[in-house]
Design a protein around this motif. Structure first.
Motif, PDB file in Angstrom:
ATOM      1  N   ASP A  90       9.402 -38.849-119.656  1.00 22.22           N
ATOM      2  CA  ASP A  90       8.066 -39.447-119.486  1.00 22.22           C
ATOM      3  C   ASP A  90       7.874 -40.010-117.839  1.00 22.22           C
ATOM      4  O   ASP A  90       6.979 -39.798-117.483  1.00 22.22           O
ATOM      5  CB  ASP A  90       7.944 -40.454-120.387  1.00 22.22           C
ATOM      6  CG  ASP A  90       7.997 -40.037-121.802  1.00 22.22           C
ATOM      7  OD1 ASP A  90       7.529 -39.182-122.330  1.00 22.22           O
ATOM      8  OD2 ASP A  90       9.224 -40.593-122.284  1.00 22.22           O
ATOM      9  N   GLN A  94       5.291 -38.783-114.923  1.00 24.83           N
ATOM     10  CA  GLN A  94       4.361 -39.794-114.243  1.00 24.83           C
ATOM     11  C   GLN A  94       4.518 -39.788-113.046  1.00 24.83           C
ATOM     12  O   GLN A  94       3.341 -39.750-111.978  1.00 24.83           O
ATOM     13  CB  GLN A  94       4.429 -41.146-114.951  1.00 24.83           C
ATOM     14  CG  GLN A  94       3.583 -42.153-114.210  1.00 24.83           C
ATOM     15  CD  GLN A  94       3.478 -43.825-114.845  1.00 24.83           C
ATOM     16  OE1 GLN A  94       4.392 -43.969-115.453  1.00 24.83           O
ATOM     17  NE2 GLN A  94       2.693 -44.317-114.166  1.00 24.83           N
ATOM     18  N   TYR A 179      10.665 -46.725-124.068  1.00 30.53           N
ATOM     19  CA  TYR A 179       9.291 -46.122-123.774  1.00 30.53           C
ATOM     20  C   TYR A 179       9.216 -45.096-124.856  1.00 30.53           C
ATOM     21  O   TYR A 179       8.076 -44.813-125.566  1.00 30.53           O
ATOM     22  CB  TYR A 179       9.043 -45.734-122.290  1.00 30.53           C
ATOM     23  CG  TYR A 179       7.722 -45.009-122.348  1.00 30.53           C
ATOM     24  CD1 TYR A 179       6.687 -46.065-122.398  1.00 30.53           C
ATOM     25  CD2 TYR A 179       7.307 -43.786-122.259  1.00 30.53           C
ATOM     26  CE1 TYR A 179       5.101 -45.422-122.453  1.00 30.53           C
ATOM     27  CE2 TYR A 179       6.141 -43.161-122.420  1.00 30.53           C
ATOM     28  CZ  TYR A 179       5.057 -43.913-122.439  1.00 30.53           C
ATOM     29  OH  TYR A 179       3.598 -43.361-122.499  1.00 30.53           O
ATOM     30  N   TYR A 324       1.849 -38.389-123.327  1.00 29.91           N
ATOM     31  CA  TYR A 324       2.778 -39.670-123.231  1.00 29.91           C
ATOM     32  C   TYR A 324       3.589 -39.756-121.691  1.00 29.91           C
ATOM     33  O   TYR A 324       4.186 -40.856-121.454  1.00 29.91           O
ATOM     34  CB  TYR A 324       3.679 -40.013-124.389  1.00 29.91           C
ATOM     35  CG  TYR A 324       2.659 -40.268-125.622  1.00 29.91           C
ATOM     36  CD1 TYR A 324       2.041 -41.455-125.708  1.00 29.91           C
ATOM     37  CD2 TYR A 324       2.283 -38.814-126.217  1.00 29.91           C
ATOM     38  CE1 TYR A 324       0.979 -41.490-126.857  1.00 29.91           C
ATOM     39  CE2 TYR A 324       1.487 -39.121-127.651  1.00 29.91           C
ATOM     40  CZ  TYR A 324       0.951 -40.606-127.579  1.00 29.91           C
ATOM     41  OH  TYR A 324       0.000 -40.839-128.547  1.00 29.91           O
ATOM     42  N   ARG A 330       0.952 -43.865-119.940  1.00 26.02           N
ATOM     43  CA  ARG A 330       2.160 -44.686-120.048  1.00 26.02           C
ATOM     44  C   ARG A 330       1.680 -46.178-119.463  1.00 26.02           C
ATOM     45  O   ARG A 330       2.419 -46.939-119.899  1.00 26.02           O
ATOM     46  CB  ARG A 330       3.335 -43.959-119.026  1.00 26.02           C
ATOM     47  CG  ARG A 330       4.416 -44.789-119.004  1.00 26.02           C
ATOM     48  CD  ARG A 330       5.754 -44.026-118.285  1.00 26.02           C
ATOM     49  NE  ARG A 330       6.733 -44.781-118.381  1.00 26.02           N
ATOM     50  CZ  ARG A 330       6.904 -45.479-117.151  1.00 26.02           C
ATOM     51  NH1 ARG A 330       6.267 -45.885-116.225  1.00 26.02           N
ATOM     52  NH2 ARG A 330       8.354 -46.214-117.231  1.00 26.02           N
TER      53      ARG A 330
END
Ligand code: PLP
Length: 345
Positions: A90, A94, A179, A324, A330
């Motif tokens: 994740d 990002q 997370y 996500y 996030r």
């Protein structure tokens, strides 16, 4: 929800012998600054083997996934890292979206499982899958017995008042594992019920650790009755005979695609590409098991450690990595967790 069946078993491949380059002076081959997101022992095995193989001197630092993402962001005007190897997918996604990492297509892509290439496509070629692992928890068998409880099997069981101050998990701001938990329960329960769950769970949490794997060790030592971790992190202690039992939760669970990315503006770009290609080989991926890391490797020909949890037998959610791992989602979920969960007494 569906059961994933993409986890093909690999075949054993021996670790390649060091090339003649191994005897070259490291200086002549240059350097590589590696930000490493897995367990220290595996990070060291990778950096040492790459140095031996190529003569390239590796400066390695181990940090949790959210911390590496934050470091890349802080250093973006003057990048100091070259390669980000390991850690949940994740924050890699990002970073890709925010232009902190750069596109690369390795010749090794053709040997990878579909889920690794899905990560590469989702990241617009700025990140690739290197291993997979499912989320779950481990419990200390002696502690659970002494509380007179049935063995916990489900996420719901972790809300039992008998577990007050006896569940440990990391902070999702620093930890990729935590997370992954946040995104998993949102996908599994829907956002409102997921936050109600996390608030109720908060009553049982004794500590939000920085690193995602720390609660597995604490559980194995009986410092906490339950640790929410990647299942393979609990297996590490179970196989050495500690009183910890790994659990794939009955409601279903999420999973990670551990990833690798090249830092945008890397000073040692050629060496970063060399590392990237090497890290996708069966030989390099075969270093995981001996370093007590039991993830499933992304190269179809890499050895799957016999201790690896059988993900194909678990009830896995169809984790939406694009959503996500997006910057907006996030950032929003972490801020909401800080406000609505962590801030609770
Ligand atoms: N430990 C192992 C074995 C992992 O597979 C991962 C994620 O890829 C982590 C730790 C993640 O660490 P953290 O949650 O500290 O970011």
């Amino acid at each position: 929800m569906k059961t994933q069946s993409w986890l093909a078993a690999g075949v054993f491949a021996a670790v390649a012998a060091a090339s003649p380059l191994a005897t070259s002076p490291a200086k002549a081959q240059g350097a590589l600054v590696m930000y490493c997101g897995v367990q220290e022992e595996w990070c060291r095995a990778m950096s040492t083997a790459f140095e031996k193989e190529t003569g390239i001197k590796v400066a390695m630092t181990r940090k949790s996934a959210g911390e590496i993402y934050a470091q890349l962001k802080a250093e973006s005007a003057n990048p100091r890292g070259d390669i980000w190897w390991g850690g949940t997918g994740d924050p890699h996604l990002q970073a890709a979206e925010e232009g902190l990492t750069q596109e690369y297509e390795s010749p090794a892509n053709k040997d990878l499982n579909d889920w690794a290439i899905s990560q590469w496509k989702a990241a617009k070629q700025r990140s690739i899958g290197i291993y997979a692992g499912a989320l779950g928890f481990g419990f200390n068998t002696q502690q659970i017995k002494s509380k007179g409880m049935a063995e916990p099997k489900c996420w719901a069981d972790l809300l039992d008042p008998k577990l007050k101050d006896d569940v440990q998990v990391a902070d999702p701001n620093s930890s990729g594992t935590a997370y992954n938990l946040l995104a998993t329960v949102v996908q599994l329960m829907g956002e409102d019920k997921a936050f109600a769950y996390l608030k109720a769970l908060h009553k049982n949490i004794n500590q939000y650790t920085k690193s995602g794997a720390a609660p597995a060790k604490a559980t194995s030592l009986g410092e906490t009755a339950v640790g929410i971790v990647f299942i393979h992190d609990a297996v590490v202690f179970a196989v050495q005979g500690d009183p910890i039992k790994p659990v794939a939760p009955c409601e279903g669970t999420g999973y990670e695609i551990g990833s690798m990315s090249i830092v945008k503006g890397a000073r040692n770009l050629d060496n970063a590409k060399k590392f990237y290609d090497w890290a996708l080989t069966p030989a390099a991926q075969g270093l995981a098991g001996p370093a007590k890391s039991y993830q499933v490797p992304s190269n179809k020909n890499a050895p799957v450690p016999p201790q690896s949890p059988k993900m194909s037998e678990m009830k896995l959610i169809d984790y939406d990595f694009v959503k996500y791992g997006s910057s907006a989602e996030r950032t929003r979920l972490l801020a909401k967790w800080d406000r609505e969960v962590k801030a609770l007494p």
